[in-house]
Design an enzyme around this catalytic site. Structure first.
Site, PDB file in Angstrom:
ATOM      1  N   SER A 202       1.957 -34.631 -20.689  1.00 47.42           N
ATOM      2  CA  SER A 202       1.159 -33.270 -21.709  1.00 47.42           C
ATOM      3  C   SER A 202       1.237 -32.228 -20.898  1.00 47.42           C
ATOM      4  CB  SER A 202       0.232 -34.086 -22.330  1.00 47.42           C
ATOM      5  OG  SER A 202       0.899 -35.380 -23.234  1.00 47.42           O
TER       6      SER A 202
ATOM      7  N   GLU B   5      -7.899 -37.222 -14.804  1.00 44.15           N
ATOM      8  CA  GLU B   5      -7.698 -38.120 -14.794  1.00 44.15           C
ATOM      9  C   GLU B   5      -8.129 -38.773 -13.321  1.00 44.15           C
ATOM     10  OE1 GLU B   5      -4.645 -41.308 -14.215  1.00 44.15           O
ATOM     11  OE2 GLU B   5      -4.455 -40.208 -15.781  1.00 44.15           O
TER      12      GLU B   5
ATOM     13  N   GLY C 166     -12.348 -39.015 -18.235  1.00 47.07           N
ATOM     14  CA  GLY C 166     -12.374 -37.805 -19.342  1.00 47.07           C
ATOM     15  C   GLY C 166     -13.482 -38.104 -20.432  1.00 47.07           C
TER      16      GLY C 166
ATOM     17  N   ASP D 166      -5.139 -39.371 -24.629  1.00 47.72           N
ATOM     18  CA  ASP D 166      -4.321 -40.759 -25.116  1.00 47.72           C
ATOM     19  C   ASP D 166      -4.564 -41.885 -23.857  1.00 47.72           C
ATOM     20  OD1 ASP D 166      -3.455 -38.509 -23.050  1.00 47.72           O
ATOM     21  OD2 ASP D 166      -1.938 -38.759 -23.058  1.00 47.72           O
TER      22      ASP D 166
END
Length: 322
Positions: free
Chosen positions: A122, A146, A175, A200
């Site tokens: 992404s 991350e 995040g 996600d």
């Protein structure tokens, strides 16, 4: 806590659904010439080798992006408004969003003969769109999070290679926690505030489902007009079944439009592995439902080959409250 590595799953059916939806949403938002804040709460390593040991071990890309690259779409799915792609790497995929997705992935494989060897995650897909010549002058910003130490190190190295300066920043942090400081985004010239947030996580930990819902609820309170995309797995777990219902409730309570797209490629012969996932979008573009209604049958026709029962797709949507 840090066992999940997306390198084993890059380019699989879940990535196809996630990135198809992401790019179609971004394309619409980028029609307006005002800057966007783009946020990826679980950015991963950024880009993946499909010929790596990890990818070869799982074989998931071979049943995902590789099939889409190699398989022409049925002629009855072809759009009258989209010309045939110039690159054979796109096959005969004629849906506008699907053809665009394949074309962007193909850019990362310019010298490939045969199967693609690289799959962009992404972060690099978003960067690819925000730096296209017609869009680069707008100066969108990309904020990446991350937490996994190995993936965070790889992501930072990939960002350094982009030479993007302050336009792309990366933080080794949770995040969902880091998102709070970014919303609402600072106003651009002219006062407009625009943001797209992709959420996600791997959902390895059961509490991730509740944390995602809490993060979305908080984000809607801070910035109700942002566009929020949440990927989720469809698995036999109460928390997984409950997440899209909770997201729908949050969108409705906030009076915002929503869209829920799912893709189930059918059961594997051995019954193992993830076979279905969904993308929930709050404040989706008005064009997104029609694009996915047309694209997902093509995707399913290609990816379900050799699979057992359960193959299906769906796109549900709800309007904003007046």
């Amino acid at each position: 806590m840090f066992s999940y590595r997306h390198a084993f799953h890059a380019g699989n059916h879940a990535d196809v659904l996630k990135h198809l939806t992401l790019l179609a949403t971004l394309r619409h938002l980028m029609r307006k010439p005002t800057p966007l804040l783009l946020v990826d709460t679980h950015a991963g390593a950024g880009i993946y080798r499909l010929d790596s040991d990890a990818a070869q071990t799982s074989g998931e890309a071979g049943e995902g992006i590789a099939r889409l690259q190699a398989t022409p779409a049925p002629s009855h799915h072809r759009s009258k408004t989209v010309p045939a792609p110039a690159s054979s790497a796109q096959g005969a995929m004629q849906n506008e969003a699907l053809a665009d997705y394949l074309e962007v992935v193909a850019r990362f494989n310019p010298a490939a003969r045969g199967a693609w060897r690289v799959y962009p995650g992404s972060p690099l897909l978003m960067h690819a769109l925000m730096t296209e010549p017609d869009r680069a002058v707008v100066h969108d910003r990309l904020k990446l999070f991350e937490l996994h130490p190995t993936d965070a190190q790889a992501l930072r190295a990939h960002i350094d290679q982009l030479d993007a300066g302050r336009q792309v920043t990366m933080t080794r942090q949770d995040g969902l926690a880091g998102l709070k400081a970014l919303l609402p985004p600072p106003p651009a010239a002219g006062g407009s505030r625009r943001a797209l947030v992709l959420i996600d996580p791997s959902y390895e930990i059961k509490s991730d489902y509740a944390k995602v819902a809490e993060a979305v609820q908080d984000a809607l309170k801070r910035f109700a007009t942002g566009v929020y995309l949440v990927w989720y797995p469809i698995i036999p777990r109460p928390e997984a079944h409950g997440l899209p219902r909770r997201l729908r409730t949050l969108a409705q309570q906030a009076g915002r439009a929503w869209l829920d797209a799912t893709l189930h490629i059918g059961a594997a012969a051995d019954g193992a592995g993830l076979t279905a996932s969904g993308m929930f979008v709050i404040n989706p573009p008005h064009t997104l439902k029609a694009l996915l209604d047309d694209a997902l049958p093509q995707v399913l026709d290609t990816l379900r080959e050799g699979r057992g029962r359960g193959a299906a797709w769906s796109v549900e949507a709800g309007a904003a409250r007046a």
